[in-house]
Design a protein around this motif. Structure first.
Motif, mmCIF file in Angstrom:
data_model
loop_
_atom_site.group_PDB
_atom_site.id
_atom_site.type_symbol
_atom_site.label_atom_id
_atom_site.label_comp_id
_atom_site.label_asym_id
_atom_site.label_seq_id
_atom_site.Cartn_x
_atom_site.Cartn_y
_atom_site.Cartn_z
ATOM 1 N N ALA A 133 0.783 -1.391 -0.105
ATOM 2 C CA ALA A 133 -0.220 0.132 -0.124
ATOM 3 C C ALA A 133 0.673 1.633 0.234
ATOM 4 O O ALA A 133 0.683 1.933 -0.510
ATOM 5 C CB ALA A 133 -1.301 0.036 1.287
ATOM 6 N N PHE A 134 1.972 0.689 0.581
ATOM 7 C CA PHE A 134 2.733 2.134 0.926
ATOM 8 C C PHE A 134 3.561 2.324 -0.760
ATOM 9 O O PHE A 134 4.055 4.018 -1.042
ATOM 10 C CB PHE A 134 3.975 2.212 1.890
ATOM 11 C CG PHE A 134 5.063 3.041 2.286
ATOM 12 C CD1 PHE A 134 4.656 4.438 2.757
ATOM 13 C CD2 PHE A 134 6.689 3.198 1.719
ATOM 14 C CE1 PHE A 134 5.238 5.341 2.942
ATOM 15 C CE2 PHE A 134 6.821 4.022 1.965
ATOM 16 C CZ PHE A 134 6.610 5.056 2.798
ATOM 17 N N ALA A 135 4.262 1.318 -0.841
ATOM 18 C CA ALA A 135 4.809 1.873 -2.327
ATOM 19 C C ALA A 135 3.672 1.624 -4.243
ATOM 20 O O ALA A 135 4.273 2.791 -4.162
ATOM 21 C CB ALA A 135 5.804 0.228 -2.738
ATOM 22 N N ARG A 136 2.293 1.236 -3.638
ATOM 23 C CA ARG A 136 1.508 1.778 -4.641
ATOM 24 C C ARG A 136 0.579 2.470 -3.477
ATOM 25 O O ARG A 136 -0.683 1.543 -4.011
ATOM 26 C CB ARG A 136 1.160 0.044 -5.123
ATOM 27 C CG ARG A 136 2.555 -0.460 -5.905
ATOM 28 C CD ARG A 136 2.833 0.626 -6.520
ATOM 29 N NE ARG A 136 2.883 0.943 -8.256
ATOM 30 C CZ ARG A 136 2.327 -0.247 -9.088
ATOM 31 N NH1 ARG A 136 3.223 -1.245 -8.924
ATOM 32 N NH2 ARG A 136 1.680 0.151 -10.196
ATOM 33 N N PRO A 137 0.518 3.981 -3.621
ATOM 34 C CA PRO A 137 -0.608 4.268 -3.070
ATOM 35 C C PRO A 137 -1.900 4.345 -4.121
ATOM 36 O O PRO A 137 -2.695 4.537 -3.566
ATOM 37 C CB PRO A 137 -0.003 5.945 -2.698
ATOM 38 C CG PRO A 137 0.680 5.846 -3.528
ATOM 39 C CD PRO A 137 1.353 4.782 -3.737
ATOM 40 N N ILE A 138 -2.070 4.288 -5.101
ATOM 41 C CA ILE A 138 -2.841 4.608 -6.210
ATOM 42 C C ILE A 138 -3.740 3.220 -5.917
ATOM 43 O O ILE A 138 -4.744 3.809 -6.270
ATOM 44 C CB ILE A 138 -2.164 4.683 -8.230
ATOM 45 C CG1 ILE A 138 -1.777 6.357 -7.875
ATOM 46 C CG2 ILE A 138 -3.032 4.908 -8.140
ATOM 47 C CD1 ILE A 138 -1.174 6.871 -9.538
ATOM 48 N N LEU A 139 -3.492 2.119 -6.629
ATOM 49 C CA LEU A 139 -3.871 1.043 -5.919
ATOM 50 C C LEU A 139 -4.528 0.842 -4.691
ATOM 51 O O LEU A 139 -5.279 0.170 -5.052
ATOM 52 C CB LEU A 139 -2.708 -0.385 -5.915
ATOM 53 C CG LEU A 139 -1.584 -0.445 -7.514
ATOM 54 C CD1 LEU A 139 -0.836 -1.334 -7.390
ATOM 55 C CD2 LEU A 139 -3.094 -0.607 -8.676
ATOM 56 N N ALA A 140 -3.325 1.080 -3.496
ATOM 57 C CA ALA A 140 -4.167 1.464 -2.811
ATOM 58 C C ALA A 140 -6.010 2.037 -2.706
ATOM 59 O O ALA A 140 -6.359 1.506 -2.300
ATOM 60 C CB ALA A 140 -3.241 1.238 -1.349
#
Length: 982
Positions: free
Chosen positions: A22-29
């Motif tokens: 979630a931290f690495a891919r905030p858009i996906l989160a």
């Protein structure tokens, strides 16, 4: 702590992984969060479906915790502060020894600095006691002689007013002694202060001791010893009156600490005491860590209960996992267009997988947390039902209890299972084609041929290795799973070149034939039964589903097409088409129902087999006898038959005196010719009446013998085998347990012999006799357990004071068994005669078994809810997924009723097929188990009424759960449905 640490660490790692993604891919989160926020109702529905597996695990652990707690508390109540006992024990009987041993043992333990705070001797006897004043009696009251001067650290006797009572204060009179009674003895003997009790003690020469009730003590501490009715007196008085001067038969040790804490020193104290006994030559004494052993047994019982509920719930857990995958696959189908657009604007497959993982992790954590709490409530319900339907031993109280660590383990296990299922579903979801996803086109056949070939090859190799390993090393799981894995692997690989319907059907048939064929290749090992039952059940359902899902829907569709009736046919064809086009989803839903109904059916079949077979079983196991009687602590009752003739009508007994048999019984140990043992055994010396009247059959026996004069006798019938014991007294008969595992004997260790083998039997005084096994009985129950020889073998070779007598009675038809029992116990009360109604005793055991099975059925009813919930969730999701399809159907002329019927037919078809597969497999497997293990005494029967009721309830609940979304689907206006975009 170790049990909970590993799963919690895994959950923590999963949490770190999800947080990192979630931290690495905030858009996906944010995408995952948006989907959850937009679909709150569907999230709640999905979580309810997902939590069932965790609830099953949680409830199983909680039930185990409660039962463990019940038995642990029972240990504490029975033993109080006593942690170890020192005695000379032979087959459960205490042998007295010199009282000087006590001081020498105490001295040795003090020299070693053993962590004990109490050590005291006792002279303990069990005998019949009658209270003439209260017109009551009990054949087995414990008389406890103790020395107040040595009781420090072992607690006090407390009067009913709470003050301390001392046995040293009890006066002794020439004609009677003074005694205290605990509350249990007071109730059993209907005693009041001042009553005179008559105590009958002796083995060959009876001693009568009169005791005056001085006071009563509370059933707490040592007055609650082994939860027995107890009469307390001073140890010197007991030694004098029971002709045991200067002797005791029990030493109790209390370790440093309280009732619960002292057991931590048990290993050290046991070791020290054993060394002291050896060093000081205290011949025959042995140390028993009774509290530690009791707590270990309680833990084992708790683990067994947990395993039982987990095994029964395993199918529900698997059904829950299938539901998880099904829900996420349906979510993907529903959002296929959205995912196609996401891929078109730049998202990769890995991005879709991560997005679904992030979304699924929320489902996993919520479902695991709520499932753990739901399991707590389910466990409390099961314990409540358990307390009602399952009879427990005296002194056991059912109270709900759980360890917080169990909830933590259930949460961890549920999180891991759900997350793993979500990961598999996410990976499958991400493998979509962008154009076909945007256009909502079906995937072409044969798209994953290389993948299928690889997976099939791996499964085929695993199956081959498993089969070879199983048969080479007698490894049952390999035998069971090897061939089905090989068949499924070959079928998956072959689907690259031939239609999947042909290859998968062949694999399913191979699976079913392998497990249900007329052969028997599984040798049950200890602790394997539960694993094998789950494995066989899962593999059978797999085979049944493969056959059903690839053939039932197409066959029914062809039948509908060929039907001449026009009305309703379009709706039915649509319903069958949808099931046929999605075999993966249909198969998983079928499996959910089949798994649960398979287990419910097996339990119903076992109940039916027991109910239908109990009369035949009792007839075989009773040996033709109605009542068995035995003396508690007295040898052979003098002039037994004369006393019987003088007090009880011989007309009650079949054939008069011929309906009365006896056996001289010796607690003994047996050693096989190969030196294995010794094993605790009972040696029965049977009289001629028993030889001639019993109806016990033989599993196997020698074909002939030579009598004591060297004459050969052929043994063609069971009567000839029994009579041979008197022709040559070096022969004996042994119970069925010696032949190895059977319907009466589980896998495990023990004496193993065959006809013709030699065994050596010896008693507590090391007197022995060598016997040749003549035959092995068909039975191995309480009434036929031991080694049987001619009565003279026991009487001539062993000390009569070490024996007791058992009597067997055959009653005339119509005689009241309860009346005869009460008369026998009344007439022979001074000798402690106790009676057993054989049919009632066996029936009680059957009844307890039936109640446990009923409890299991109730528990599995929760699993059935999984299947019903699954169809409810799936139907609700299907309405959304197929909204545009519904609009097209309405636009081309389908009425609301036709749409409704299409959904209901599809639902009913899947539910009925799953129920049918589960019930059919359960019945066939039950028949195979019956034919292998129980055909010789059980009657096979199918509980049609129960199965019909289960089917009706299942189908009715399914329709009720799915009718609402189906009805809503039929009410959607065509224009609205065609324009629908979520």
């Amino acid at each position: 702590m170790t049990d909970v640490l590993a799963p919690l660490v895994i959950v923590a790692l999963l949490g770190v992984l999800v947080a990192g993604l979630a931290f690495a891919r905030p858009i996906l989160a944010r995408m995952a969060g948006r989907n959850l926020a937009r679909r709150k109702g569907r999230v709640a529905l999905a979580v309810l479906g997902l939590l069932v597996g965790t609830a099953i695990i949680s409830s199983s652990l909680v039930v185990g915790d409660t039962l463990n707690h019940i038995f642990v508390q029972n240990v504490y109540e029975r033993l109080d502060v006593v942690d170890e006992v020192v005695s000379i024990e032979f087959n459960g009987n205490l042998v007295s020894f010199n009282e000087s041993y006590v001081a020498r043992l105490r001295e040795g333990l003090e020299e070693r600095g053993s962590p004990i705070d109490g050590l005291a001797p006792a002279l303990v006897k069990v005998m019949p006691i009658r209270n003439v004043n209260g017109s009551a009696g009990n054949q087995a009251v414990t008389v406890f002689g103790m020395d107040d001067a040595q009781e420090a650290g072992l607690g006090d006797l407390l009067g009913l007013d709470g003050t301390v009572r001392h046995t040293s204060d009890l006066p002794v009179f020439p004609l009677f002694v003074s005694v205290y009674l605990n509350e249990r003895a007071q109730q059993n003997l209907n005693a009041a202060i001042g009553n005179i009790l008559t105590m009958f003690y002796g083995t060959t020469n009876q001693t009568i001791v009169n005791g005056r009730v001085t006071d009563f003590v509370q059933d707490v501490g040592k007055a609650n010893w082994n939860l027995q009715p107890i009469v307390f007196m001073a140890i010197r008085t007991a030694q004098e009156r029971f002709s045991e001067p200067g002797r005791v038969n029990l030493i109790r040790i209390s370790n440093d600490g309280g009732v619960a804490d002292g057991v931590v020193h048990s290993d050290a104290v046991t070791r020290d005491a054993t060394l002291v006994i050896t060093e000081k030559g205290l011949a025959g004494l042995a140390v028993s860590p009774v509290k530690k052993a009791g707590l270990d047994e309680a833990a084992d019982l708790g683990e067994d209960a947990t395993e039982l509920f987990l095994v029964m719930g395993a199918f529900s857990v698997v059904a829950g996992l299938l539901l998880i995958v099904n829900i996420f696959v349906m979510m993907a189908e529903e959002r296929k267009g959205e995912m196609g657009v996401s891929r078109a604007i730049g998202l990769q497959r890995a991005d879709l997988t991560v997005a679904f993982l992030l979304e699924g992790s929320v489902f996993a954590l919520l479902a695991a947390a709520l499932g753990s709490l739901a399991g707590l409530a389910l466990g409390a319900l099961m314990i409540y039902i358990f307390g009602i339907v399952v009879p427990l031993e005296r002194g056991l109280e059912v109270t709900f209890y759980f360890e917080p660590v169990s909830l933590a383990i259930a949460f961890a296990a549920g999180s891991v299972m759900t997350f793993a299922s979500v990961a598999v579903a996410s990976w499958r979801i991400s493998r979509l084609n962008v154009v076909r996803a945007i256009r909502d086109l079906p995937e072409p056949h044969g798209r994953h041929r290389a993948l299928l070939l690889g997976v099939g090859s791996v499964l085929a190799v695993l199956g081959t290795v498993g089969t070879a390993w199983g048969f080479a090393y007698d490894y049952s799981p390999g035998k069971i799973a090897g061939v089905p894995l090989l068949a499924v692997g070959l079928a998956i690989a072959a689907s690259r070149w031939i239609p999947a319907r042909i290859s998968m059907t062949a694999a399913g048939v191979a699976d079913l034939v392998w497990h249900l064929g007329p052969w028997h290749f599984v040798n049950l090992q200890e602790n394997e039964t539960a694993i094998l039952f789950v494995a066989i059940g899962l593999l059978l359902v797999l085979g049944g589903i493969l056959v059903a899902v690839f053939n039932a829907a197409p066959a029914l569709k062809l039948l509908i097409v060929a039907s001449s009736r026009r009305k309703g046919r379009p709706a039915a064809r649509i319903a069958m088409s949808y099931s046929t086009e999605r075999p993966f989803r249909t198969g998983m839903t079928l499996a959910i129902f089949a798994l649960i109904l398979f287990t419910v059916t097996v339990i119903s079949m076992v109940q039916a087999l027991q109910g239908a077979s109990i009369a035949r079983f009792i007839e075989q196991q009773s040996g033709g006898y109605d009542v068995i009687a035995y003396t508690v602590n007295y040898g052979e009752v003098p002039d037994f038959r004369q006393i019987l003739r003088d007090n009880i009508s011989l007309g009650y007994f079949r054939g008069g005196e011929r309906g009365i048999s006896s056996a001289t019984v010796l607690p003994a140990k047996a050693i096989a010719a190969d030196g294995s043992g010794p094993y605790d055994y009972t040696l029965w010396g049977i009289d001629n009446f028993l030889v001639e009247s019993n109806q016990y059959e033989f599993h196997e026996h020698l074909s002939s013998i030579l009598d004591e004069n060297g004459t050969r006798h052929d043994l063609l019938t069971r009567e000839e085998v029994w009579r041979a014991l008197g022709l040559n007294r070096s022969y004996a008969v042994i119970d069925r347990s010696a032949a190895g595992p059977s319907q009466f004997v589980g896998p495990g260790g023990g004496l193993r012999v065959k006809p013709g083998d030699l065994v050596t039997v010896f008693d507590a005084e090391n007197r022995s006799v060598r016997l040749t096994i003549l035959g092995i009985l068909e039975q191995a129950l309480q009434f036929t357990s031991g080694i049987f020889a001619d009565q003279s073998v026991v009487q001539d070779n062993f000390n009569a004071s070490r024996t007791y007598t058992a009597y067997f009675f055959q009653l005339e038809g119509g005689v009241d068994v309860a009346f005869v029992r009460s008369e026998l116990e009344r007439v022979f009360f001074p000798y402690g005669l106790r009676t057993i109604d054989i049919r009632e005793e066996i029936g009680r055991a059957f009844d307890a078994s039936q109640r446990v099975l009923t409890l299991m059925q109730a528990y599995l009813g929760i699993g059935l809810m999984v299947g019903i919930a699954a169809l409810g969730v799936i139907t609700a999701r299907a309405v959304v997924e197929r909204r545009q399809q519904v609009g097209v159907l309405r636009a081309i002329g389908f009425t609301q009723r036709m749409v409704l019927w299409a959904f209901l037919i599809e639902i009913a078809f899947i539910a009925a097929l799953g129920i049918g597969v589960g019930i059919a497999l359960g019945v066939v497997l039950s028949y195979k188990v019956f034919s292998v293990y129980f055909a010789d005494f059980a009657v096979f029967t199918i509980p049609w009424l129960n199965l019909v009721i289960i089917t009706i309830i299942s189908l009715g609940a399914t329709v009720a759960a799915t009718a609402s979304p189906a009805f809503r689907a039929s009410k959607i206006p065509p224009a609205e449905a065609l324009r629908y975009i979520e």
